[in-house]
Design an enzyme around this catalytic site. Sequence first.
Site, PDB file in Angstrom:
ATOM      1  N   GLY A  32      55.192  59.944 -77.948  1.00  0.00           N
ATOM      2  CA  GLY A  32      53.854  60.204 -78.475  1.00  0.00           C
ATOM      3  C   GLY A  32      53.936  60.268 -79.985  1.00  0.00           C
ATOM      4  O   GLY A  32      55.034  60.422 -80.539  1.00  0.00           O
ATOM      5  N   TYR A  55      59.256  61.797 -77.943  1.00  0.00           N
ATOM      6  CA  TYR A  55      58.491  63.041 -78.054  1.00  0.00           C
ATOM      7  C   TYR A  55      58.709  63.908 -76.812  1.00  0.00           C
ATOM      8  O   TYR A  55      58.785  65.135 -76.899  1.00  0.00           O
ATOM      9  CB  TYR A  55      56.994  62.726 -78.227  1.00  0.00           C
ATOM     10  N   SER A 115      36.543  34.317 -58.794  1.00  0.00           N
ATOM     11  CA  SER A 115      36.549  33.453 -59.987  1.00  0.00           C
ATOM     12  C   SER A 115      37.680  32.438 -59.921  1.00  0.00           C
ATOM     13  O   SER A 115      37.698  31.491 -60.690  1.00  0.00           O
ATOM     14  CB  SER A 115      36.722  34.313 -61.237  1.00  0.00           C
ATOM     15  N   GLY A 116      38.632  32.676 -59.026  1.00  0.00           N
ATOM     16  CA  GLY A 116      39.816  31.809 -59.008  1.00  0.00           C
ATOM     17  C   GLY A 116      40.905  32.334 -59.936  1.00  0.00           C
ATOM     18  O   GLY A 116      41.971  31.743 -60.042  1.00  0.00           O
ATOM     19  N   GLY A 117      40.634  33.448 -60.617  1.00  0.00           N
ATOM     20  CA  GLY A 117      41.665  34.106 -61.436  1.00  0.00           C
ATOM     21  C   GLY A 117      42.633  34.863 -60.522  1.00  0.00           C
ATOM     22  O   GLY A 117      42.412  34.967 -59.315  1.00  0.00           O
ATOM     23  N   VAL A 118      43.678  35.392 -61.124  1.00  0.00           N
ATOM     24  CA  VAL A 118      44.740  36.034 -60.340  1.00  0.00           C
ATOM     25  C   VAL A 118      44.199  37.203 -59.509  1.00  0.00           C
ATOM     26  O   VAL A 118      44.461  37.309 -58.305  1.00  0.00           O
ATOM     27  CB  VAL A 118      45.856  36.555 -61.291  1.00  0.00           C
ATOM     28  N   ASP A 119      43.417  38.085 -60.147  1.00  0.00           N
ATOM     29  CA  ASP A 119      43.014  39.313 -59.470  1.00  0.00           C
ATOM     30  C   ASP A 119      42.019  39.059 -58.335  1.00  0.00           C
ATOM     31  O   ASP A 119      42.213  39.530 -57.214  1.00  0.00           O
ATOM     32  CB  ASP A 119      42.393  40.304 -60.472  1.00  0.00           C
ATOM     33  N   SER A 120      40.957  38.307 -58.623  1.00  0.00           N
ATOM     34  CA  SER A 120      39.969  38.108 -57.566  1.00  0.00           C
ATOM     35  C   SER A 120      40.535  37.254 -56.438  1.00  0.00           C
ATOM     36  O   SER A 120      40.162  37.420 -55.274  1.00  0.00           O
ATOM     37  CB  SER A 120      38.661  37.519 -58.118  1.00  0.00           C
ATOM     38  N   SER A 121      41.483  36.363 -56.751  1.00  0.00           N
ATOM     39  CA  SER A 121      42.098  35.557 -55.694  1.00  0.00           C
ATOM     40  C   SER A 121      42.918  36.448 -54.766  1.00  0.00           C
ATOM     41  O   SER A 121      42.857  36.303 -53.532  1.00  0.00           O
ATOM     42  CB  SER A 121      43.027  34.504 -56.300  1.00  0.00           C
TER      43      SER A 121
END
Length: 515
Positions: A60, A88, A228-234
């Site tokens: 920190g 820290y 969307s065809g992106g990594v997450d939604s796929s």
Amino acid sequence: MSNLDYLQEHVVVIDFGAQYSQLIARRVRECKVYCEILPFTTTAEQLAARKPTGIILSGGPSSVYEEGAPHLDPKVFDLGIPMLGICYGMQLMGHTLKGKVGPGSKREYGKTEVQVHDTSDLLSGLDSEIIAWMSHGDSVLEVPEGFRSLACSANTKNAAMANADGKMYGVQFHPEVVHTPKGKQILENFLYGACGCKGLWTMQGFIAEATERIRKQVGQGNVICGLSGGVDSSAVAVLLHNAIGDQLTCIFVNNGVLRKGEADMVQQTFRDTFKIKLDYVDAEDRFLDKLAGVSDPEKKRNIIGREFVRIFEEEAAKFGDAKFLAQGTIYPDVIESGTSVAATIKSHHNVGGLPDDMTMELVEPLRQLFKDEVRLVCKELGLPDEIAWRHPFPGPGLAVRCVGEITKERLDILREADAIIIEEIRAAGLYNELWQVFGVLLPVRSVGVMGDQRTYAHPIVLRAVTSEDAMTADWAKLPYEVLERISSRVINEVKGVNRLLYDISSKPPSTIEWE
Ligand code: XMP
């Protein structure tokens, strides 16, 4: 082994405001131990209730003596749970347990030689000298009673420490960063040695457990999911489909600012290969009408976001009986929005902001995962590499890469150029080494000559960056041969382009996108 076994061991990172807290958690998970981040205000009772296998105190920016410096409930040190303090975190451990903390003769910053003189536990298996990343003013000048020093550097008498019962450790340097080459081994020594972890966190285990969780949450209910065809939604789409089959319908909106072949690829992958119910909405004209004559980047973003929400609502109404909305929220989104994000729909979503007055209950099966883990889940679920290793793509898509006014003609020029860029980068085996690579179309023209003809056409900018998290980025040092091939192909093959520029700006002070 039950699928829930991974939850039997987990480590908690207490965050003292370090830029590296997420990185620590990612590294712990790379050692196959589930890990979560909690704020430093977490009390000993709250921690005890979670029964963590180990606790890591992050670094920190503060000094323990500063007014308002973050402290930890001192009773946490009495819980008997193995602890590792980093930077820290080590100073706080030293200070709370009545050692002596203060500034050394010099600040240490960067790669530092550390002499290891005790390899009996935390530093087991290490050479007598290691390179470690330091970034500190204060350090533990005298270790607390019952502790011993394990290592030192030119300016730090106690670069690492351990207590006699093998439960508490501190390192002044940062084992989580790549600049500490033996950092992973140190973390493993803590996790597998002091904490007794076995390494139960795997993506197979996660998928099995997430599947059970999804089934329990939705029962017989119907779910819609913006794809969307992106990594997450796929990953969300396939995970849900595997769990609940046709109770899931995905909605994919072609907003007219997608890359070449993207709409086809999404339909083929999800409808044809995975047999997922897919509602494909061709809204290209609708978006382009709204965007006509607009050059301001923020206006473009607003128009696209607003239109997306309208269309999504219209489509969702067709599935009026759906009680659930699935989203690809991932762990960094959860951390960034604080801990009580359960009810909020994230606005910076890669399919565009979803309506915030939707009454559907959210299904967010990836809330625990880091991006690298979502990619592994995609692989495990059988999604093609093209999706699993896909670069991030902004919600407003090519609209923010087509600098100035947007027309179908200009978008088509950009799409062609961008496709060549990606193709050549893939062919050179460089795609997975880059955070993002793409083309940008500029609204200026310059003179060129092709055959005997004078041309007066647009330049394309090649943007390629490396990054860990998009907060900072370096321009990628692509080989000249690759640059040459891209330049020659784009200029020769894309009508309307006669010049290719290479963007050599880093972030900050530039941004990754041009708008
Ligand atoms: P910048 O350009 O700010 O981009 O360095 C950082 C990351 O965010 C992505 N980006 C966006 N993503 N909607 C999105 O969903 C947006 O409006 C947007 N703008 C930038 C960008 O591609 C990069 O990964």
